[in-house]
Design a protein around this motif. Structure first.
Motif, PDB file in Angstrom:
ATOM      1  N   SER A 361       0.938  -1.132   0.170  1.00  0.00           N
ATOM      2  CA  SER A 361       0.007   0.107  -0.082  1.00  0.00           C
ATOM      3  C   SER A 361       0.908   1.093   0.031  1.00  0.00           C
ATOM      4  CB  SER A 361      -0.807   0.140   1.213  1.00  0.00           C
ATOM      5  OG  SER A 361      -1.807  -1.048   1.087  1.00  0.00           O
ATOM      6  N   HIS A 362       0.363   2.340  -0.695  1.00  0.00           N
ATOM      7  CA  HIS A 362       1.253   3.450  -0.757  1.00  0.00           C
ATOM      8  C   HIS A 362       0.338   4.552  -0.876  1.00  0.00           C
ATOM      9  CE1 HIS A 362       3.780   6.632  -2.828  1.00  0.00           C
ATOM     10  NE2 HIS A 362       4.583   6.414  -1.974  1.00  0.00           N
ATOM     11  N   PHE A 363       0.501   5.801  -0.346  1.00  0.00           N
ATOM     12  CA  PHE A 363      -0.349   6.797  -0.425  1.00  0.00           C
ATOM     13  C   PHE A 363       0.714   8.042  -0.377  1.00  0.00           C
ATOM     14  CE2 PHE A 363      -2.750  10.351   1.694  1.00  0.00           C
ATOM     15  CZ  PHE A 363      -3.375  10.796   0.782  1.00  0.00           C
ATOM     16  N   ASN A 364       0.255   9.080  -1.430  1.00  0.00           N
ATOM     17  CA  ASN A 364       1.324  10.324  -1.365  1.00  0.00           C
ATOM     18  C   ASN A 364       0.481  11.522  -1.832  1.00  0.00           C
ATOM     19  OD1 ASN A 364       1.337   9.053  -3.979  1.00  0.00           O
ATOM     20  ND2 ASN A 364       2.382  11.103  -4.476  1.00  0.00           N
ATOM     21  N   THR A 365       0.943  12.561  -1.324  1.00  0.00           N
ATOM     22  CA  THR A 365       0.484  13.965  -1.764  1.00  0.00           C
ATOM     23  C   THR A 365       1.488  14.710  -2.136  1.00  0.00           C
ATOM     24  OG1 THR A 365       0.215  14.972   0.513  1.00  0.00           O
ATOM     25  CG2 THR A 365      -1.740  13.958  -0.191  1.00  0.00           C
ATOM     26  N   GLN A 366       1.194  15.886  -3.135  1.00  0.00           N
ATOM     27  CA  GLN A 366       2.334  16.676  -3.491  1.00  0.00           C
ATOM     28  C   GLN A 366       1.686  18.012  -3.717  1.00  0.00           C
ATOM     29  OE1 GLN A 366       5.774  15.557  -5.783  1.00  0.00           O
ATOM     30  NE2 GLN A 366       4.943  17.014  -7.337  1.00  0.00           N
ATOM     31  N   PHE A 367       2.237  19.096  -3.358  1.00  0.00           N
ATOM     32  CA  PHE A 367       1.819  20.357  -3.945  1.00  0.00           C
ATOM     33  C   PHE A 367       2.731  21.144  -4.324  1.00  0.00           C
ATOM     34  CE2 PHE A 367       1.194  24.939  -2.858  1.00  0.00           C
ATOM     35  CZ  PHE A 367      -0.024  25.340  -3.497  1.00  0.00           C
ATOM     36  N   LEU A 368       2.785  21.949  -5.275  1.00  0.00           N
ATOM     37  CA  LEU A 368       3.779  22.571  -6.020  1.00  0.00           C
ATOM     38  C   LEU A 368       3.266  23.975  -6.671  1.00  0.00           C
ATOM     39  CD1 LEU A 368       6.544  22.771  -7.488  1.00  0.00           C
ATOM     40  CD2 LEU A 368       5.646  21.603  -9.504  1.00  0.00           C
ATOM     41  N   SER A 369       3.871  24.950  -6.151  1.00  0.00           N
ATOM     42  CA  SER A 369       3.471  26.393  -6.848  1.00  0.00           C
ATOM     43  C   SER A 369       4.785  27.043  -7.289  1.00  0.00           C
ATOM     44  CB  SER A 369       2.958  27.191  -5.624  1.00  0.00           C
ATOM     45  OG  SER A 369       2.598  28.506  -5.882  1.00  0.00           O
ATOM     46  N   THR A 370       4.580  27.586  -8.237  1.00  0.00           N
ATOM     47  CA  THR A 370       5.710  28.024  -9.059  1.00  0.00           C
ATOM     48  C   THR A 370       5.250  29.488  -9.446  1.00  0.00           C
ATOM     49  OG1 THR A 370       6.631  25.963  -9.766  1.00  0.00           O
ATOM     50  CG2 THR A 370       7.183  27.876 -10.941  1.00  0.00           C
ATOM     51  N   THR A 371       6.254  30.411  -9.496  1.00  0.00           N
ATOM     52  CA  THR A 371       5.952  31.957  -9.899  1.00  0.00           C
ATOM     53  C   THR A 371       7.124  32.387 -10.613  1.00  0.00           C
ATOM     54  OG1 THR A 371       4.184  32.307  -8.190  1.00  0.00           O
ATOM     55  CG2 THR A 371       5.367  34.189  -9.423  1.00  0.00           C
ATOM     56  N   VAL A 372       7.093  32.964 -11.805  1.00  0.00           N
ATOM     57  CA  VAL A 372       8.294  33.475 -12.716  1.00  0.00           C
ATOM     58  C   VAL A 372       7.949  35.033 -12.895  1.00  0.00           C
ATOM     59  CG1 VAL A 372       9.605  33.348 -14.665  1.00  0.00           C
ATOM     60  CG2 VAL A 372       8.724  31.236 -13.528  1.00  0.00           C
ATOM     61  N   ASN A 373       8.851  35.781 -12.362  1.00  0.00           N
ATOM     62  CA  ASN A 373       8.579  37.270 -12.883  1.00  0.00           C
ATOM     63  C   ASN A 373       9.541  37.777 -13.703  1.00  0.00           C
ATOM     64  OD1 ASN A 373       6.702  38.084 -10.699  1.00  0.00           O
ATOM     65  ND2 ASN A 373       8.091  37.290  -9.308  1.00  0.00           N
ATOM     66  N   THR A 374       9.170  38.625 -14.623  1.00  0.00           N
ATOM     67  CA  THR A 374      10.190  38.901 -15.727  1.00  0.00           C
ATOM     68  C   THR A 374      10.113  40.500 -15.734  1.00  0.00           C
ATOM     69  OG1 THR A 374       9.723  36.712 -17.040  1.00  0.00           O
ATOM     70  CG2 THR A 374      10.620  38.883 -18.233  1.00  0.00           C
ATOM     71  N   ILE A 375      11.281  41.058 -15.615  1.00  0.00           N
ATOM     72  CA  ILE A 375      11.134  42.385 -15.666  1.00  0.00           C
ATOM     73  C   ILE A 375      12.559  42.875 -16.158  1.00  0.00           C
ATOM     74  CG2 ILE A 375      11.467  44.407 -14.338  1.00  0.00           C
ATOM     75  CD1 ILE A 375      10.391  43.296 -11.813  1.00  0.00           C
ATOM     76  N   GLU A 376      12.295  43.520 -17.582  1.00  0.00           N
ATOM     77  CA  GLU A 376      13.267  44.019 -18.478  1.00  0.00           C
ATOM     78  C   GLU A 376      14.107  42.777 -18.767  1.00  0.00           C
ATOM     79  OE1 GLU A 376      15.462  46.996 -16.555  1.00  0.00           O
ATOM     80  OE2 GLU A 376      13.860  48.415 -16.673  1.00  0.00           O
ATOM     81  N   LYS A 377      13.637  41.723 -19.227  1.00  0.00           N
ATOM     82  CA  LYS A 377      14.031  40.442 -19.978  1.00  0.00           C
ATOM     83  C   LYS A 377      14.869  39.702 -18.745  1.00  0.00           C
ATOM     84  CE  LYS A 377      14.364  42.236 -24.504  1.00  0.00           C
ATOM     85  NZ  LYS A 377      15.222  42.491 -25.643  1.00  0.00           N
ATOM     86  N   GLU A 378      14.758  40.072 -17.694  1.00  0.00           N
ATOM     87  CA  GLU A 378      15.294  39.327 -16.432  1.00  0.00           C
ATOM     88  C   GLU A 378      14.378  38.605 -15.775  1.00  0.00           C
ATOM     89  OE1 GLU A 378      18.047  41.367 -14.050  1.00  0.00           O
ATOM     90  OE2 GLU A 378      19.295  42.059 -15.744  1.00  0.00           O
ATOM     91  N   SER A 379      14.610  37.272 -15.413  1.00  0.00           N
ATOM     92  CA  SER A 379      13.536  36.342 -14.587  1.00  0.00           C
ATOM     93  C   SER A 379      13.963  36.219 -13.323  1.00  0.00           C
ATOM     94  CB  SER A 379      13.091  35.076 -15.653  1.00  0.00           C
ATOM     95  OG  SER A 379      12.528  35.725 -16.917  1.00  0.00           O
TER      96      SER A 379
END
Length: 770
Positions: A361-379
């Motif tokens: 038996s196996h149970f798992n949870t995963q939460f992923l949150s990603t934010t990419v900010n781009t200002i004047e071509k720099e991320s």
């Protein structure tokens, strides 16, 4: 622990030496059209006035005098089997039963399995007919119409059994533990009803072969697959679609079964999902879907031994995202489980069955949150990832010995290796990676051992089921060991009336720590440790039952004493307090008590059938750290619960169903007033833990089904109906909002009731291929 097997061996030797005057009739009961084993069928000798019931594999054994014996077999919704055998020596038979449209036939003096104290066994076909959310058949939600079992919030699948929390229910599928029982945040259970053959629910008087939880045992058995002919089922509804394929690998010997279910509305969102993944979308987007999959293979050898292999998997996935010219976000939440079991069983002697079982038996949870900010071509990238899981490996060996028709003995050994991973939080800020162990905890490994011996004695008018279980947990160089006695007694006052009493001690070596937040499935499983003791319960119960051919009545009362529960400290949360060890966030040594009365009246036969049930239940907790040490009501306290289930066969093609349910609201923390601080700021005032309640819930569901045959000879079925037919706005949660006044600030707090489910029409279509 070795002494248990020594005693068991001595009993077998003694019985073998003294039981040679009669012969043994053993065998299996199977369904003629599919070859599947029948669980709980009554096999009866009218000459000798002796009976028995089949086990989980359809096996039985009867001790009978030599000579001519009339053998009967009875099982609900199947024709009464009758055959005459001339017994001269130990014999083996295979009984094949066929479906019947006639009313159920009850064999007199042959107690059905439901006569056991604490056991509920309702046919899967009956539970599937009960209308549920959007018309989807749901085995777990249907259990809420049985006395002593209630659900949590409106629409959820979490079960409160006799005042206990959902994590205190042991859920087994083909003897493997299932940790996750809900799809779609609790709105749908994870079990495909088309793939399930049998479901036994124990609310008390637990047999010694079960352990590890204190509230209930929900034991599900998958269908084995048709070993006579290929067969397909397809169903489409408003929420999901289901497919089942089964057939023989070798006729009469082996078969396969594949069942799948998916949330078909996700197909309409594939384009959106692709945009989320490729991050090409502007604005907001959302996608949610789930699936579950069942696979089963089995083979019967020449000596009638069996090998069965099954795999089950379920998975939920939520994706959301947004994109602008300067900012891209993507959020995902995944949770799911997988189980598998490999089982071999055979008859060592006509009266001795043995099986060995290995499960994963196996149970798992995963939460992923990603934010990419781009200002004047720099991320720059910000990311948060949260994971937790639990994994088990189990091995069991079980012996079932039937020396006579009045005596059944079972003994077994099992060992489970647990791996708990309470969680890991990975954080990226401005492209810099940071990794922090959630709750300061690395994986925890434990070993759980158990041995048991149980004996069922049937000496009219008394029947006793006595058992002892020895369990042990090894964790962090610490060992917990406990004896768990079990006893159940039935006194047959007459042919139809019986009094019952029982006692059982249960031990639970794991806890589920739940966030105080709302919405996300962020519960984590943790073991008992040197600091956190296992949960122990002692349950006493009394009952009175009346079983007639046409109706059933039961009245039961229970009292449960619980030790070493967990409660949260005020303001604690397993997610927001990730820098602390989870053991520092909980209050240990909490006491609990639960008591109540349950009654049920069931009409079993006729065009109109169904049942009425009512439960009065109290569930309380006590600890010096909460409520000044006074007892307070647990969240699982649902004082009154009443249900009505009705099924009417209007014509051979039309069937009407209706159910009504009423539940008292559960206790919650709600401010009763507000006060002004020294700084002149209003604050909510709480009088204690769970001092107020949610509003009560009641709902009527109605439905109709129509079945017929197509021109090509295929059976099909339409289901239509209404969920919440009189449009009751049942509460899902309460929201406390401050009221602002210009120049004053917060003047007061207002409470708003939020509900999700108005009147909802539904339909589904199902077709069968052969």
């Amino acid at each position: 622990m070795k002494g248990v097997l020594v005693v068991f061996t001595l009993i077998i030797c003694h019985q073998l030496a003294t039981a040679q005057k009669n012969v043994k009739l053993s065998g299996r009961v199977i369904i003629a059209e599919s070859g599947e084993a029948v669980i709980g069928a009554v096999v009866y000798s009218s000459n000798a006035n002796q009976y028995t019931t089949t086990n989980q594999y359809g096996q039985f054994v009867l001790t009978l005098p030599t000579g001519i014996q009339e053998i009967r077999c009875n099982y609900p919704s199947y024709k009464n089997y009758i055959d005459t055998l001339h017994l001269r020596q130990d014999s083996t038979v295979t009984i094949r039963v066929e479906p019947s449209t006639l009313e159920e036939v009850i064999i007199k003096n042959a107690n059905p399995p439901s006569d056991y104290l604490g056991l509920v066994r309702i046919p899967i076909t009956t539970l599937k007919q009960i209308p549920m959310l959007l018309g989807e058949p749901d085995l777990f939600k249907s259990l809420a119409f049985i006395p002593g079992i209630m659900t949590g919030q409106e629409g959820s699948t979490g079960l409160y059994v006799r005042g206990s929390s959902p994590d205190q229910n042991l859920v087994l599928l083909d003897e493997a533990i299932v940790y996750n029982t809900s799809h779609a945040f609790g709105f749908v259970s994870v079990f495909n009803p088309d793939a399930v053959k049998n479901m036994d629910v124990y609310k008390g008087a637990f047999p010694a072969r079960y352990g590890g939880r204190i509230a209930s045992i929900i034991d599900l058995t998958m269908k084995e697959g048709n070993n006579q002919r290929s067969r397909k089922e397809f169903a489409i509804g408003m929420l999901n679609s289901r497919l089942l394929i089964e057939g023989p690998i070798q006729k009469n010997r082996s078969s396969y079964l594949i069942a799948a279910r998916t949330m078909h509305t996700s197909l309409l969102q594939l384009r959106q999902l692709g945009k989320i993944i490729l991050r090409k979308n502007y604005g907001n987007s959302f996608n949610f879907w789930f699936y579950d999959l069942n696979l089963k293979l089995n083979h019967t050898f020449e000596d009638n031994s069996q090998l069965l292999f099954s795999v089950y998997s379920n998975h939920d996935n939520l994706q959301s995202g947004s994109r602008s010219s300067e900012k891209k976000t993507q959020n995902s939440l995944d949770w799911g489980s997988i189980t598998s079991s490999l089982r071999y069983n055979r008859s060592l002697l006509p009266q001795l069955f043995w099986r060995v079982v290995g499960t994963f038996s196996h149970f798992n949870t995963q939460f992923l949150s990603t934010t990419v900010n781009t200002i004047e071509k720099e991320s720059s990238k910000d990311e948060s990832q949260l994971k937790n899981s639990i994994r088990d490996w189990t091995i069991k060996s079980i012996f079932d010995f039937t020396p006579s028709n009045t005596h059944k003995i079972s003994a077994g050994f099992e060992q489970t290796f647990h791996r708990y991973f309470p969680g890991q939080l990975k954080v990226i800020r401005n492209n810099t990676t940071l990794a922090t162990n959630l709750n300061g905890s690395l994986p925890i490994y434990t070993r759980e051992l158990a041995m048991y011996l149980e004996d069922e004695i049937n000496l009219k008018p008394f029947r006793a089921q006595l058992g002892i279980r020895r369990s042990q947990l090894s964790v962090e160089n610490h060992t917990y060991a406990n004896w768990e006695p079990r006893a159940s007694l039935t006194w047959r006052l007459s042919e139809h009336h019986s009094l019952q009493g029982g006692y059982c001690r249960m031990q639970q070596y794991m806890h589920q720590v739940t966030s105080n937040g709302v919405g996300l499935p962020n519960e984590i499983w943790v073991p008992a440790t040197a600091k956190v003791r296992p949960i122990r319960s002692d349950q006493f119960e009394l009952g009175w039952k009346v079983d007639q051919a046409s109706f059933h009545f039961s009245l039961e009362g229970y009292y449960k004493d619980i030790q070493d529960l967990l409660e949260y400290q005020y303001g604690s949360d397993v997610v927001t307090d990730y820098q602390k060890n989870w053991q520092d966030l909980v209050i240990t040594g909490v006491k609990g008590r639960a008591y109540g009365i349950e009654t049920m009246l069931q009409k079993k036969v006729g065009r109109l059938n169904g049942w009425l049930s009512y439960t009065y239940a109290v569930s309380q907790r006590q600890t010096p750290a909460i409520n000044n040490g006074d007892w307070f009501y647990a969240r699982y306290d649902r004082r009154h619960n009443a249900t009505i289930v009705a099924n009417y066969q209007l014509t051979p093609k039309w069937n009407l169903v209706a159910n009504w349910i009423y539940q008292t609201g559960h206790p919650i923390d709600l401010p009763l007033a507000s006060y002004i601080t020294i700084q002149g700021v209003p604050r909510p005032y709480y009088t204690g833990r769970n001092q107020t309640r949610m509003p009560h819930i009641h709902r009527l569901d109605v439905g109709a089904s129509y079945k017929n045959i197509t021109k090509k000879g295929r059976e099909y079925r339409w289901n239509v109906g209404l969920y919440n037919a009189y449009n009751r706005t049942n509460p899902f949660y309460l929201e406390v909002n401050p009221v602002f006044v210009q120049g004053v600030g917060i003047e007061k707090y207002e409470v708003f009731q939020r509900g999700f489910f108005p009147i909802l029409p539904y339909f589904s279509y199902q077709i069968f291929y052969f």
